[in-house]
Enzyme design. Structure first.
Site, PDB file in Angstrom:
ATOM      1  N   GLY A  33     -12.891 -36.788 -73.959  1.00  0.00           N
ATOM      2  CA  GLY A  33     -13.562 -35.721 -74.691  1.00  0.00           C
ATOM      3  C   GLY A  33     -14.870 -36.189 -75.273  1.00  0.00           C
ATOM      4  O   GLY A  33     -15.388 -37.250 -74.906  1.00  0.00           O
ATOM      5  N   ASN A  34     -15.439 -35.390 -76.145  1.00  0.00           N
ATOM      6  CA  ASN A  34     -16.700 -35.755 -76.791  1.00  0.00           C
ATOM      7  C   ASN A  34     -16.699 -35.208 -78.209  1.00  0.00           C
ATOM      8  O   ASN A  34     -15.779 -34.500 -78.611  1.00  0.00           O
ATOM      9  CB  ASN A  34     -17.891 -35.223 -75.987  1.00  0.00           C
ATOM     10  N   ARG A  35     -17.733 -35.530 -78.960  1.00  0.00           N
ATOM     11  CA  ARG A  35     -17.729 -35.232 -80.388  1.00  0.00           C
ATOM     12  C   ARG A  35     -18.408 -33.925 -80.757  1.00  0.00           C
ATOM     13  O   ARG A  35     -18.673 -33.662 -81.925  1.00  0.00           O
ATOM     14  CB  ARG A  35     -18.377 -36.387 -81.156  1.00  0.00           C
ATOM     15  N   SER A  36     -18.671 -33.069 -79.793  1.00  0.00           N
ATOM     16  CA  SER A  36     -19.302 -31.790 -80.139  1.00  0.00           C
ATOM     17  C   SER A  36     -18.359 -30.961 -81.008  1.00  0.00           C
ATOM     18  O   SER A  36     -17.205 -30.756 -80.664  1.00  0.00           O
ATOM     19  CB  SER A  36     -19.613 -31.018 -78.852  1.00  0.00           C
ATOM     20  N   ALA A 106     -20.816 -28.904 -74.793  1.00  0.00           N
ATOM     21  CA  ALA A 106     -20.946 -30.265 -74.282  1.00  0.00           C
ATOM     22  C   ALA A 106     -19.950 -30.395 -73.135  1.00  0.00           C
ATOM     23  O   ALA A 106     -18.738 -30.387 -73.350  1.00  0.00           O
ATOM     24  CB  ALA A 106     -20.643 -31.275 -75.385  1.00  0.00           C
TER      25      ALA A 106
END
Ligand code: CTP
Ligand code: CA
Length: 236
Positions: A33-36, A106
């Protein structure tokens, strides 16, 4: 003097906005995943609805706290998605009937080539793990290629400036590559951009012209974006 009536400059405009961050499964319990946080995308969707647009918000892992007022707005329809593949499908569907498309999500650049059907266990590995990743399709580029006549397409780019290259230089190359009408470029790092409530962006055309620079709340950034989009729509 009387207070001005609330602006409805986007009345009758059909909009689709993606927000949040996709998650690509590794096995049944893990993902990449990502931090958006999704806050900027939700602000873009809500601002459009409050200015009169009909909005489809394609939400990748947005929780109720982030969705906030968007959940109750009569002109916001929310479609929940998980992976980049699901986001691509939802965006392509919604874009077919939209006047404006905004890719604020994102999107994971890569997915795991073969998702494990069962939870990976350490006893099956030998002290390390190598994941084979394959590149996901570029959704924004695909939307630009398949655009309807007159459709306005906007992307976002979060950049960490590199050595010997400014944020704007990186943004310009990306704007040219993507071909969207507008690319909103902002700086991110370990402590700026993602979780914060404020944002600072430059709006670039595909040719690399800076048409607006705005720093402030994510709502202020959203309104500046809609001002520019409206200008493009009204010129047509
Ligand atoms: N985007 C997309 N599909 C992807 C990756 C990105 O539609 N597979 C969109 C994002 O939603 C955003 C814009 O493209 O609107 C820019 O995303 P960014 O990650 O900055 O661009 P990339 O082309 O993935 O380049 P980079 O290698 O710098 O990540
Ligand atoms: Ca990317």
């Amino acid at each position: 003097a009387l207070a001005a009536a609330p602006s409805a400059d986007l009345a009758g405009v059909s909009v689709v906005v993606s927000a949040g961050g996709t998650r690509e499964p590794i096995d049944p319990v893990r993902f990449i995943g990502n931090r958006s946080s999704g806050r900027q995308g939700v602000a873009v969707a809500l601002a459009a609805a409050e200015r009169g647009a009909e909005v489809t918000l394609v939400a990748a892992h947005l929780d109720a706290g982030v969705l906030g007022d968007a959940q109750a707005h009569p002109r916001v329809r929310i479609a929940h998605v998980g992976t980049a593949g699901e986001l691509a499908e939802a965006m392509t569907d919604a874009a077919a009937a939209a006047d404006v498309v905004v890719m604020a999500a994102a999107v994971a650049d890569y997915r795991v080539a073969e998702v494990a059907p069962r939870k990976l266990a350490k006893e099956d590995a030998d002290g390390g793990l190598t994941l084979h990743l394959v590149q996901n399709d570029d959704i924004l580029a695909g939307l630009v290629r398949g655009r309807r006549p007159g459709q306005v397409i906007v992307g976002f780019a979060a950049e960490t400036p590199g050595e010997g290259e400014t944020l704007l230089e990186r943004g310009r190359r990306k704007a040219a590559r993507k071909g969207a009408d507008l690319l909103a470029v902002n700086e991110v790092g370990w402590s700026v951009g993602f979780e914060s409530t404020d944002n600072a962006v430059s709006l670039l055309t595909a040719d690399g012209d800076v048409v607006a620079e705005v720093a402030g709340s994510k709502r202020a950034v959203a309104d500046a974006l809609w001002d520019e989009v409206n200008g493009i729509l009204n010129k047509q």
